[in-house]
Every structure is written in structure tokens, then in C-alpha cells.
Design an enzyme around this catalytic site. Sequence first.
Site, PDB file in Angstrom:
ATOM      1  N   SER A  51      -5.174  -0.573  -2.655  1.00  0.00           N
ATOM      2  CA  SER A  51      -5.557   0.752  -2.666  1.00  0.00           C
ATOM      3  C   SER A  51      -6.719   0.612  -1.458  1.00  0.00           C
ATOM      4  CB  SER A  51      -6.053   1.286  -4.012  1.00  0.00           C
ATOM      5  OG  SER A  51      -6.472   2.612  -3.924  1.00  0.00           O
ATOM      6  N   GLU A  52      -6.560   1.553  -0.380  1.00  0.00           N
ATOM      7  CA  GLU A  52      -7.396   1.070   0.763  1.00  0.00           C
ATOM      8  C   GLU A  52      -8.784   1.423   0.406  1.00  0.00           C
ATOM      9  OE1 GLU A  52      -4.820   3.487   1.009  1.00  0.00           O
ATOM     10  OE2 GLU A  52      -5.229   5.093   2.488  1.00  0.00           O
ATOM     11  N   ASN A  53      -9.210   2.319  -0.572  1.00  0.00           N
ATOM     12  CA  ASN A  53     -10.448   2.444  -0.906  1.00  0.00           C
ATOM     13  C   ASN A  53     -11.286   1.393  -1.216  1.00  0.00           C
ATOM     14  OD1 ASN A  53      -8.847   3.432  -2.840  1.00  0.00           O
ATOM     15  ND2 ASN A  53     -10.688   3.970  -4.021  1.00  0.00           N
ATOM     16  N   ASN A  61       0.776  -1.207  -0.033  1.00  0.00           N
ATOM     17  CA  ASN A  61      -0.042   0.024  -0.052  1.00  0.00           C
ATOM     18  C   ASN A  61       0.884   1.330  -0.098  1.00  0.00           C
ATOM     19  OD1 ASN A  61      -1.550   2.263   1.442  1.00  0.00           O
ATOM     20  ND2 ASN A  61      -3.225   0.851   0.991  1.00  0.00           N
ATOM     21  N   SER A 103     -11.171  -4.052   2.849  1.00  0.00           N
ATOM     22  CA  SER A 103     -10.085  -3.591   2.426  1.00  0.00           C
ATOM     23  C   SER A 103      -9.246  -3.574   3.800  1.00  0.00           C
ATOM     24  CB  SER A 103     -10.487  -2.180   1.841  1.00  0.00           C
ATOM     25  OG  SER A 103      -9.267  -1.717   1.303  1.00  0.00           O
TER      26      SER A 103
END
Lengths: 218, 218, 219, 219
Positions: free
Chosen positions: C48-50, C25, C90
Amino acid sequence: MNKLISIDEAINHIEDGMTVMIGGFLAVGTPEKLVDALVEKGVKDLTIIANDTGFVDKGIGKLVVNKQAKKVIASHIGTNKETGRQMNEGELEVQLVPQGTLAEQIRAAGYGLGGILTSTGVGTVVEEGKKKIEVDGVEYLLELPIKADVALIKADKVDKKGNIRYNKTAKNFNPIMATAADIVIVEAEKIVETGELDPDDVMTPNIFTTYMVDGGAK
Amino acid sequence: MNKLISIDEAINHIEDGMTVMIGGFLAVGTPEKLVDALVEKGVKDLTIIANDTGFVDKGIGKLVVNKQAKKVIASHIGTNKETGRQMNEGELEVQLVPQGTLAEQIRAAGYGLGGILTSTGVGTVVEEGKKKIEVDGVEYLLELPIKADVALIKADKVDKKGNIRYNKTAKNFNPIMATAADIVIVEAEKIVETGELDPDDVMTPNIFTTYMVDGGAK
Amino acid sequence: MDKNQIKELIAKRVAKELHDGDVVNLGIGLPTLVANFIPDEIDVTFQSENGFVGLGPSPKEGEEDKDVSNAGGQYVTIKKGGATFDSGVSFGIIRGGHVDATVLGALQVDGEGNLANWMIPGKMVPGMGGAMDLVVGAKKVIVAMTHTAKGSPKILKECSLPLTAAGQVNLIITEMGVIEVTDKGLVLKELGPEVTVEDVKAATEAELIISDDLKTMEV
Amino acid sequence: MDKNQIKELIAKRVAKELHDGDVVNLGIGLPTLVANFIPDEIDVTFQSENGFVGLGPSPKEGEEDKDVSNAGGQYVTIKKGGATFDSGVSFGIIRGGHVDATVLGALQVDGEGNLANWMIPGKMVPGMGGAMDLVVGAKKVIVAMTHTAKGSPKILKECSLPLTAAGQVNLIITEMGVIEVTDKGLVLKELGPEVTVEDVKAATEAELIISDDLKTMEV
């Protein structure tokens, strides 16, 4: 990184005394070929984590009948008489866990939670030995994460990168268990090229898959 | 049961002082038409739960700019200067929550957990006022469920029974929020006939959807 | 070196920390550049943390998908073999230790591996976003930043700003060197180009242990 | 009434408790029959805890899908507009109060709304499966069972078998009547066909409060 290996290579990752999670609900969604190979290899003293122990001749039950388990953690063992017999005669340790709690405990291990609070089991034998925590006047049990050395997962499709798709009610514990083991081995009915699964159609992202084996179409 | 209603009818379920969850991540996956209608209706003193407060002219930020919120619970407010201004001047209460913790707290409310234990925030201001629980020598924060009166959800497709499918990164908090409110209103780009979505393609089962509105294709 | 060269140097050095098969990340800003320097022969998956894995390059103008953005809200693409998911999954991936490395900037780091990068009280309170979860959950936490801010050290004896997480940083990479956080303190393992050990010490408030095996930063 | 008529009577009466729009989980055995008696004009969604909503009838022979079964392991079908999910979501739905009613059998029920239906120590220990979650999570818990077992009361002053859950039962429906669990105790609201209040009392160990508005069970 080629994750696609033979069933024999896959089973070689499982050794005596390991903790193994196996997907399936009354043998629906259980990776039968991996189970068969495990029976053939004959590894012993396994701790098996599963929703149930299937039947004597189908699903996870075959491992119990072959006396490969020293302990079973499950929500239900009633469809496999051999599990009950071994338990009653002290040959097998059985830990019974409410189904929803078992799912959350496995998810907690996979998703890095220290535990979860649930009302399920309050006032029953399930609460024995567990910490009780009161929140806003309601009593909950603190249930701790359950993880495994290896998870055996049944998929409908897997792409070569390891993205998984399950079919209908063959999901059950498979997607959760795929998050909560050091080694995740997926038996897929169909191996497809990377890119054939749209990112929105993936049910378990490739990063969870350690190895996959071709389970062939039935 | 016809769940398909007009945007005006939908917004009529939201009253002054209510707690409203709104999906989206920096306005991607935010139900803009519902937000616009809410701005137009001008309900006040809302507690808004969201990942972030979007921008002054896009996403949830429009409600902040229009001074409709008395409290915001979010992980990030940096892209909307008005949120910071109102906070600094004491016009708005802002509770900042780590993004992953916020997701779990909402899920806990939706899925009936009394709370979850997480290491996130230990040793930081996030732990203030929270119960700490030690498990096997590791310290965790007990984070409690967060629920809402109404959730406003953005979908790609919804069938007439209320089964939801989201597109790509427009998922974010939408599927979780859809589980954790008394009234769940879904703005869909496309309304399709029941049966068009295969049971395996549904991302939020129909039972969570209270109402849906036609957001039209963009 | 100008500002851009410094950023590129740091990003290139961070890239060398990543291995074939890693899930990584990258934070907003400087860390984003790391993606440009991954060698072709290794396969790194960006998370991607979204809500997805398989972060690809920016789309061509006019080819943006309004529903495909990164955690900074910019339009991006999803690579073939990527997968999307909701914020619960996520952060399950992040918190559960399924991210091998997270690369992020810092306002302050200290000798205990403490990190402050989310607020300056009374001045800037954007919120922690996903940073606290990332720093606690990722197997390896790499801070990638310029060594000082307006001449003031950012590597301190003790962070004075509110922490993002306590004791989670593993490696600090700046234009002046590569510093490992160990039980004994901060160990300078590699020296940046154009600087001496004394330069680094002067620009660092925390105690530095100089590795017996000090090397020059190779990028 | 023979055994089948008794089961049918109970199932028909349970069906009258369900409303348009309800999400309902039916246990294995007698409760399964309830699905046959839902009036056409109301839309009830059946949830199956192994992972779907929209439980439909059994498939024709030869048309079974090996990957579509109910919580008892029998092949079933999924109705148009149904949705599948994993066990985590399934029990999230159950625990989170999104199931309006659960209908299940009992070995014992008592005046406090305690339920025992999952084991007889030393004799039968099948495991609780999803029963404990269902009984705690569902908004309304309906016990559907024959009033006695081999002539012995099953509605007791106090359950002697290990509990499935404490104080969660709302309604008990047997061939002898409909009994509501209230703060004051068990209230007989409806009387089964062919029986008197005295018959019900004689077959019930727990105290029964007779409703001022006692009706005859209509099915």
C-alpha cells in the site's frame, strides 16, 4: 515460500566474477559466517562493494587476504594492509568512494533513482570522470547507482517471512544494501516466528529478503 | 534545552508568507491540533507542502478552506473540493507532483543532495520546465530539493530530548519532512521521559526536533 | 452481466496474473477487488503506497485503528508479518522495481502502452498521487477496467488526455478480453464471455492483432 | 609542553567552540579528546558517522557490546536519549547540514580553506571514509592539529596533497594559536602560550593576518 536455507545453499548462489555487496563497518555488522563460507568455497574474481575491507582476520578482509577479489569499491581500506599491498602491486583494483556518496549510490540503485547530485568531492580527485551539474549556481557531482548481484546482510533478528531487525551500530550499510541486489542473503543471530516482530519494529521489510541463514547467537 | 512548549508558543513561529510542510496522508498522521491552532491564528499567504490537501473538515484541508494558502505543492487534491475550486478560479496556485518524487525532493533537501534523477514523469506534463539527463541511454528528470521554513509533524511518542516514534501508517511523509525545515514542530500523542525509547526504536533522531507540543492521547 | 458482475469478472481474471511470492499494488476502485480472488495456495503480498506491505482485510466495525489506512484513506488491517515504513521507503520500493505488479484503472490506454488516468483538463484535476511512480516502477503494469465508457472506446490509437506514463502498460484486462501490449501493437489473447472478436474490434479504437492462439477468458 | 600536553591544550581550546545544543562530529585521534573537556552546563550531542547520535564514554572492560562501536571501530556506549540509524541517514544528517561542527585533523591546510587529510600518493592511501562528506556538510569545520609536522609547516600557501575538500575549513586550532579562515585570508585571532607572533609566522608557510584584537588562547 521457505526462505530459510543452510549457509552452504546460500553460498551456492555466489559464482566467480559476481558483484557482491557486504554489510558492516570495520567488521561490526558484517555477516562473518557467510564470509567464512565464501572463503571456504573459494569463488574468485569478485567485485566487492563495502564500506571498508575490515581487517586481515576479521570481516570482509578475509576475502581480500584469500585473493578472491578482483575489484573493491569502498570508502576506506586503511585497516587492512593486504588491500593496500594488493592495490599497490596491481593485483587488485580499488575504487575509493566517499562514505556518504557510497550510501546514496547504493540506495539509488535499490530505490530506482538514475543518480543523485552531491557536493561531496567537488574540487577533489573524486570528481574525475564525473558529470558536473550546476543548480542555482552551486556545482554538484552526478553520482550513479551502484547495484550488486548478491548482497550479504547481517541481522539481529529475522522472522520467517524475512522481516529484518538490526542491532545498534551493526546497521550501517546493511539496510541500504538489502535493497540493491538481485539476491539478498541475510545472516541472522536469531530466527523468530512470523508475527514476533511488530510491523513498526521492522527495519527492512520482508519483500527485500531472498534467503536467510541461521547465524546462531554469539 | 527544553523543547516542550505550548501549542500557542509553537504556532507563533509561523508567520504570513512562510513555507510550511505538513505531514499526513488523507489526514492520517496529520498534526490536527497544530493545524487547528494555525487556522485559529489565521496566518496568511502560506505555501503548503503536503502529500494531499485532506478534506474540507479534516487535515490540511481546513487551512485551504480558511483561505490561508497562496500555493499548495501536493501529489493529490481530489478529496478536497475547495482546493480544486480555488485553483480553477485562480485564487490558489497548485503544483502537482508525483508522490514518490515529492518524497525524494523533500528528502534531498533534508539530506543535502542537489537533486535526484527519476524516470517518473518522463513523457508527461511533469517534465515541463525540467532538465532532462540521460544516463546509459535512459532519460531521467532532474528533480530539485524542496525545503520549508517550518515542518509540522505528527508523532505517536516523543521523548523529552525530541526522539520521535510514529505509529503504523501515520508515518507517511512525517519522518522525511522532519529533516527538511528550519523549524520542526512535533505534535505527539504521548510525551515520554528521555530513555524510554531505546536507541533502536527511534524513527527520527532528536537532533531534528526543534520543538514539541503535547497533542494528548485520543 | 450487470456492473458488479463485470467488475468481478475483471478482478477474477486479474487475480490469475499473480504468482506465489509476488508483491502487488492494487489501485483504488475495481483493482481493490482483486484481493478477494487470490487462491489460498498462493502467497501474494499487497503493498500500500501510503506505507506498508501486508495489506489485510477491512477491520470489523469498532476495531478500526485510526493510524492504519490504505492509500484511499479507508481503514484496513496489517497482516501478521507485515511491515510499515515512510513514503520515501514506500516509493523506493515502487520505483526500485520491487513491486512485481501494479493493477490500476484507466481513462485511456493506447497501442503504444501509454496510459492516461489522472486528469481531464478543465474538468477533473485530482492529481497523480502515486500513479506515475507505480506505472513507471512496477515490473508489470496491468490495466483493469471496463472496455468502454458510456459506449465510447477507452483503448485508443493515441491517448488524448494528459499521460500518466508513456509506454509502460503491459496488459489490459476488461470484460471483453485480455490484451497484451507488444512491440508490434495490441494483441488480443483472450476473448471475454458472451462476445465475438468483431464485438471487441468494434469497441476498440486501436488496431487489434488477434492472437493465433486466441482463448476464451477463464476465471 | 610534551606531546600529551599539546594535544590536551588543543582539545580544550576546541571544546570552547562548542555551544549548548550543538551536534558535533569528532574525528579519530586528537579530536576524540575534545569530548573530555565539554563543560557540564552545556549539552553537546556527539554524532558518530557509523550510525548514531549520543556517543557516550568507553564501556567498562567486560561490558562491551559487540554491536556498539564508534567510527574508529572502538567499543563505545550510547547515552540515554541516543538514537541509531543506518549509513544513509547518518550521512544525510551530515550532508544536510544538521551537524553544527566537525573537528578533524589535517595533513595540510591552506589560506583558501582547502584541506588535505586523506592520502599521501604512493605512500598512504587509506581512503577518505566519511571525511569528505563531513567537511562539505558540517556547518563549521574545525581543524585541530599540531602546528607543524616534524618541524615542517602544515599551514601552507597551497595544499600539495590531494584535497579532502576545497574551501571548507573555517577554523584552525593548534598549540600555537587560533586561526580563522576569512575571505581575506588566514587571520591569527589568538596566540598560544609560550609563543610569539614571530614564532607562529615562522612556523606557518601561508600568509597570516594578525588580528587587531589578538588575544592569548584561553583554555
